[in-house]
Design an enzyme around this catalytic site. Structure first.
Site, PDB file in Angstrom:
ATOM      1  N   GLU A 211     -64.604 -34.618 -12.186  1.00 11.78           N
ATOM      2  CA  GLU A 211     -65.743 -34.939 -13.035  1.00 11.78           C
ATOM      3  C   GLU A 211     -65.858 -33.950 -14.188  1.00 11.78           C
ATOM      4  O   GLU A 211     -65.878 -32.737 -13.981  1.00 11.78           O
ATOM      5  CB  GLU A 211     -67.052 -34.930 -12.247  1.00 11.78           C
ATOM      6  CG  GLU A 211     -68.239 -35.279 -13.140  1.00 11.78           C
ATOM      7  CD  GLU A 211     -69.587 -35.259 -12.426  1.00 11.78           C
ATOM      8  OE1 GLU A 211     -70.619 -35.192 -13.127  1.00 11.78           O
ATOM      9  OE2 GLU A 211     -69.602 -35.302 -11.180  1.00 11.78           O
TER      10      GLU A 211
ATOM     11  N   HIS B 271     -70.380 -26.934 -10.469  1.00 12.72           N
ATOM     12  CA  HIS B 271     -71.250 -28.090 -10.669  1.00 12.72           C
ATOM     13  C   HIS B 271     -72.382 -27.812 -11.648  1.00 12.72           C
ATOM     14  O   HIS B 271     -72.572 -28.531 -12.627  1.00 12.72           O
ATOM     15  CB  HIS B 271     -71.841 -28.558  -9.341  1.00 12.72           C
ATOM     16  CG  HIS B 271     -72.805 -29.695  -9.501  1.00 12.72           C
ATOM     17  ND1 HIS B 271     -74.160 -29.506  -9.698  1.00 12.72           N
ATOM     18  CD2 HIS B 271     -72.613 -31.040  -9.516  1.00 12.72           C
ATOM     19  CE1 HIS B 271     -74.758 -30.670  -9.820  1.00 12.72           C
ATOM     20  NE2 HIS B 271     -73.843 -31.620  -9.712  1.00 12.72           N
TER      21      HIS B 271
ATOM     22  N   HIS C  48     -67.073 -34.794  -1.452  1.00 10.89           N
ATOM     23  CA  HIS C  48     -67.917 -34.440  -2.595  1.00 10.89           C
ATOM     24  C   HIS C  48     -67.936 -32.929  -2.812  1.00 10.89           C
ATOM     25  O   HIS C  48     -68.405 -32.177  -1.965  1.00 10.89           O
ATOM     26  CB  HIS C  48     -69.341 -34.947  -2.334  1.00 10.89           C
ATOM     27  CG  HIS C  48     -70.291 -34.751  -3.446  1.00 10.89           C
ATOM     28  ND1 HIS C  48     -71.522 -34.153  -3.279  1.00 10.89           N
ATOM     29  CD2 HIS C  48     -70.214 -35.083  -4.761  1.00 10.89           C
ATOM     30  CE1 HIS C  48     -72.168 -34.127  -4.430  1.00 10.89           C
ATOM     31  NE2 HIS C  48     -71.389 -34.680  -5.344  1.00 10.89           N
TER      32      HIS C  48
END
Length: 350
Positions: A166, A98, A56
């Site tokens: 992502e 992020h 992750h």
């Protein structure tokens, strides 16, 4: 030029492991990993094999998230899949970050004190390149930079790892799907080999996932969330994976997802997140998930692979590899030697 801590000793995989795992400070150890009081033993993992462990934001329990050091930490742990987050700068560059703001994981407030609220979209790529993205995690990583997507892809090509990408906050960046696909194409990541076994693109935005599928139908996609069961057939038109948080999962939900086929004619997969303990990893593995995203992917791997008894099958699931164990080890060692040679060249140029 200063070398990244995770790349200063790269003569072998053992060297990489020793550097990453011994250099990480005590507070960065996987504190979430130890199990609570023992519970009833979960059911065995499905016969299809253990879930794929995915690092992750890189191995973010051991190195600063979304940096090349986190990629190297995952590789040192022998984790083949890494997850990252992509956003767009003011001048259109794609960067790996992020949060929508730069404050939490860089020194932007010190470097640019008058630029609050320090949104990624308000800074140019050259400004972001000045920021320290490692010291917040530990001084060991001082000088680690926010990588561009181009730098990230090239690094993964050197390490041989795979990417779960992502698209972060797509509503903030209209048209970012085409930008990302263009970068992937220019870096060779939309060729048959990458598309078949090395790349998945996911997002919380259903429209964004659909846009990726419409613009690059061969690319595997994932929707982040837990759609209602009756809505799953709609998602299956453009998404190959349904990727919920582990706290929402049930065995029945996983079964309902697996019962449907995605746009490539294969059963939908389930990659769940963010699982940081052995107990939770065994619990979701027993539900039949296909992948587990974790800050501590080695903990997940070790908890779920004990007793699966088919290392060759698991290796294929991890990266589409069908090599012999000896060939895989030799390839990994050669990659490490190349990193060492590159580090030496960089050191000579500094």
């Amino acid at each position: 030029m200063s070398l990244r801590p995770a790349a200063t000793v790269t003569g072998s995989l053992a060297g990489l492991c020793a550097l990453v795992l011994t250099a990480v400070p005590a507070q960065a150890a996987p504190q979430a990993a130890p199990e609570a009081a023992p519970e009833a033993a979960p059911k065995a993992a499905p016969a299809a094999g253990a879930p794929v462990p995915i690092a992750h934001r890189g191995a973010s329990g051991y190195a600063p998230e979304n940096t090349l050091a986190a990629v190297d930490a995952a590789r040192a742990l022998d984790i083949r899949w890494v997850e990252n987050d992509v956003q767009r700068t003011r001048d259109g560059e794609l960067v790996v970050m992020h949060d929508a703001t730069l404050s939490r994981t860089t020194d932007v407030e010190e470097v640019f004190p008058d630029r609050a609220p320090w949104r990624v979209a308000d800074f140019t790529a050259s400004e972001i390149a000045q920021l320290d993205a490692g010291s917040w995690f530990d001084p060991l990583y001082a000088g680690e930079r926010v990588p561009t997507l181009e730098q990230y892809l090239r690094h993964l090509d050197r390490t041989g790892q795979n990417l779960l990408l992502e698209i972060k906050r797509p509503e903030l960046y209209p048209g970012i799907e085409a930008d990302i696909l263009g970068e992937l194409r220019s870096e060779g990541w939309l060729d048959r080999r990458h598309v078949r076994s090395k790349l998945v693109i996911q997002s919380f935005g259903a429209d964004s996932v659909r846009a990726v599928h419409d613009q690059a139908p061969a690319v595997r996609t994932g929707f982040l969330g837990t759609p209602a069961v009756e809505e799953l057939p709609r998602y299956a038109r453009f998404s190959d994976q349904i990727n919920p948080p582990h706290t929402t999962l049930t065995e029945e939900y996983v079964r309902q997802v697996h019962a449907l086929k995605g746009p490539h004619g294969k059963p939908l997969e389930v990659f769940t997140w963010t699982v940081n303990s052995a107990e939770a990893a065994r619990r979701v593995a027993a539900m039949g998930v296909d992948g587990i995203i974790s800050n501590y992917p080695d903990v997940v791997r070790d908890a779920t692979r004990a007793g699966t008894g088919n290392a060759a099958r698991d290796a294929v699931r991890d990266g589409g590899r069908e090599d012999s164990p000896e060939a895989a080890r030799e390839e990994a060692l050669e990659e490490a030697r190349e990193e060492a040679r590159e580090a030496a060249r960089e050191a000579g140029a500094s």
